[in-house]
Design a protein around this motif. Sequence first.
Motif, PDB file in Angstrom:
ATOM      1  N   THR A 198       7.839  -1.168   7.375  1.00 20.83           N
ATOM      2  CA  THR A 198       7.496  -1.089   8.795  1.00 20.83           C
ATOM      3  C   THR A 198       8.762  -0.905   9.623  1.00 20.83           C
ATOM      4  O   THR A 198       8.804  -0.091  10.553  1.00 20.83           O
ATOM      5  N   GLN A 200       6.162   1.931   0.298  1.00 18.08           N
ATOM      6  CA  GLN A 200       4.735   1.632   0.231  1.00 18.08           C
ATOM      7  C   GLN A 200       4.258   1.637  -1.216  1.00 18.08           C
ATOM      8  O   GLN A 200       3.475   0.783  -1.628  1.00 18.08           O
ATOM      9  N   SER A 231      -3.647   1.587   3.449  1.00 19.29           N
ATOM     10  CA  SER A 231      -2.249   2.018   3.320  1.00 19.29           C
ATOM     11  C   SER A 231      -2.157   3.403   2.673  1.00 19.29           C
ATOM     12  O   SER A 231      -1.297   4.211   3.044  1.00 19.29           O
ATOM     13  N   HIS A 266      -3.130   6.051   5.283  1.00 17.73           N
ATOM     14  CA  HIS A 266      -2.025   6.222   6.213  1.00 17.73           C
ATOM     15  C   HIS A 266      -0.903   7.012   5.549  1.00 17.73           C
ATOM     16  O   HIS A 266      -0.314   7.912   6.159  1.00 17.73           O
ATOM     17  N   TRP A 274       0.498   2.808  11.866  1.00 17.86           N
ATOM     18  CA  TRP A 274       0.896   1.867  10.823  1.00 17.86           C
ATOM     19  C   TRP A 274       1.124   0.474  11.408  1.00 17.86           C
ATOM     20  O   TRP A 274       0.752  -0.522  10.801  1.00 17.86           O
TER      21      TRP A 274
END
Length: 192
Positions: free
Chosen positions: A63, A106, A133, A136, A181
Amino acid sequence: MNAQQNTIEPAETRSINPKVFTMWLFIVSIIMLFAAFTSAYLVRKAEGNWVEFQMPSLFTYSTGVLILSSLSMHYSLLAAKKDQFNALRISISITFVLGLLFLVMQFYGWIQLVEMNVFFVGNPSGSFVYVLSGLHGLHLVSGLIVLIFALVAAFRLKINAKQLTQIKICATYWHFLDALWLYLFVFLLINN
């Protein structure tokens, strides 16, 4: 009376660039997709049989990487507005590398999930984390493709202070993906 005096001038019509319009349609469709998935998440969680687990630590670090990529993307736009071509190319390249780093992190976050015995198949709580996830990440890949086109245009000097549409589209889409996100990450932290 003069005929010219009775003529009413039509109001000036506003138009939007078709590429910008297409980008906004795409963004709205992505919002609807993720709104549906997060709603389904809440409904399924309320039914019970929900395994709680910690989010992978790599999701937190990734992030941060995505936030940095948003800053470099913003700098790309500023550089384009000032015709700073080298800074434009460098900042787009940095954004691209940070986007790739986010995807790698990720993936390793998924490995952390597996190490915590949270699998795609099994309890829906884990499945939703993988799906959200992963979707995304798929959209972020499309953002990387947009970045490649912008980088090529920057090297060809097709992005400059008088031609900002492409870099504005790229920046808007990239910032949207970053914000998406952040929303998903906070949503998963709060509702897991």
